[in-house]
Design an enzyme around this catalytic site. Structure first.
Site, PDB file in Angstrom:
ATOM      1  N   GLU A  66       3.905  -4.711  -2.514  1.00  0.00           N
ATOM      2  CA  GLU A  66       3.043  -3.750  -3.198  1.00  0.00           C
ATOM      3  C   GLU A  66       3.693  -2.368  -3.199  1.00  0.00           C
ATOM      4  O   GLU A  66       4.461  -2.024  -2.314  1.00  0.00           O
ATOM      5  CB  GLU A  66       1.658  -3.704  -2.574  1.00  0.00           C
ATOM      6  CG  GLU A  66       1.600  -3.087  -1.212  1.00  0.00           C
ATOM      7  CD  GLU A  66       0.180  -3.000  -0.680  1.00  0.00           C
ATOM      8  OE1 GLU A  66      -0.748  -3.522  -1.313  1.00  0.00           O
ATOM      9  OE2 GLU A  66       0.010  -2.402   0.376  1.00  0.00           O
ATOM     10  N   SER A  92      -1.731  -2.499  -4.936  1.00  0.00           N
ATOM     11  CA  SER A  92      -2.908  -2.851  -4.150  1.00  0.00           C
ATOM     12  C   SER A  92      -4.126  -2.165  -4.767  1.00  0.00           C
ATOM     13  O   SER A  92      -3.992  -1.353  -5.681  1.00  0.00           O
ATOM     14  CB  SER A  92      -2.733  -2.370  -2.709  1.00  0.00           C
ATOM     15  OG  SER A  92      -2.869  -0.972  -2.648  1.00  0.00           O
TER      16      SER A  92
END
Length: 183
Positions: A66, A92
């Site tokens: 992420e 995220s």
């Protein structure tokens, strides 16, 4: 032309639906953070940037990490109106700003994101009704074809020599395929 197999935009509504800027290209999240510390990305220059963080997709990452640190850095520095971020990695739920991830095909397999160079103009046009947006690299097809002939996979994204990580990289599919299960 930058994400022929698709991409995912995470937009809250505050960012607007269109962004255009000069590409600042980094071959990893770590290199982007080094560039930020070095001063590549600064407030008050009057330039809009599309920061490209590539080789972070399922194969190149490996594992599609992420991009919370890059997005947090951009927003925290007050640059969310001056910068968009495009990556073959993922975001995220805590990520903010004008961000597009899951760019497919990813850089590690030679997707168009691997061919972007610093200074190229990139535009992003989004829709709110679930329709298709556009992610456009403003470079001629001839120029892209020439770049493609010169492209080589960087050492950072090359196949691990042994072990489970090598097997993973050999078997992982594009993010555009989604999750495939047996049951």
């Amino acid at each position: 032309n930058l994400a022929p197999d698709g991409a995912v935009a995470k937009i809250t509504g505050k960012e607007g639906l269109w962004f255009e800027g000069q590409a600042l290209v980094y071959d990893s999240e770590e290199l982007m953070m080094e560039g930020f510390i070095r001063g590549d990305i600064r407030k008050g220059t009057g330039t809009k940037y599309v920061i490209v963080v590539r080789y972070e997709g399922p194969r190149g990452g490996p594992g599609m990490p992420e991009m919370l640190k890059p997005t947090g850095t951009i927003v925290g520095a007050g640059l969310s109106q001056d910068c968009a971020l495009i990556t073959d990695g993922r975001f995220s739920g805590a990520s903010h700003g004008f961000i597009v991830g899951h760019v497919c095909p990813e850089a590690a397999v030679g997707g168009p994101i691997a061919l972007v160079e610093n200074g190229d103009i990139i535009s992003v046009k989004l829709t709110t009704n679930g329709g298709s947006g556009t992610l456009t690299l403003h470079v001629t097809d001839d120029e892209l074809n020439e770049r493609r002939t010169k492209w080589q996979l960087p050492a950072k994204a090359s196949l691990p020599k042994k072990g489970y990580l090598r097997k993973y990289v050999q078997c992982v599919q594009s993010a555009s395929n989604g999750c495939i299960t047996d049951g």
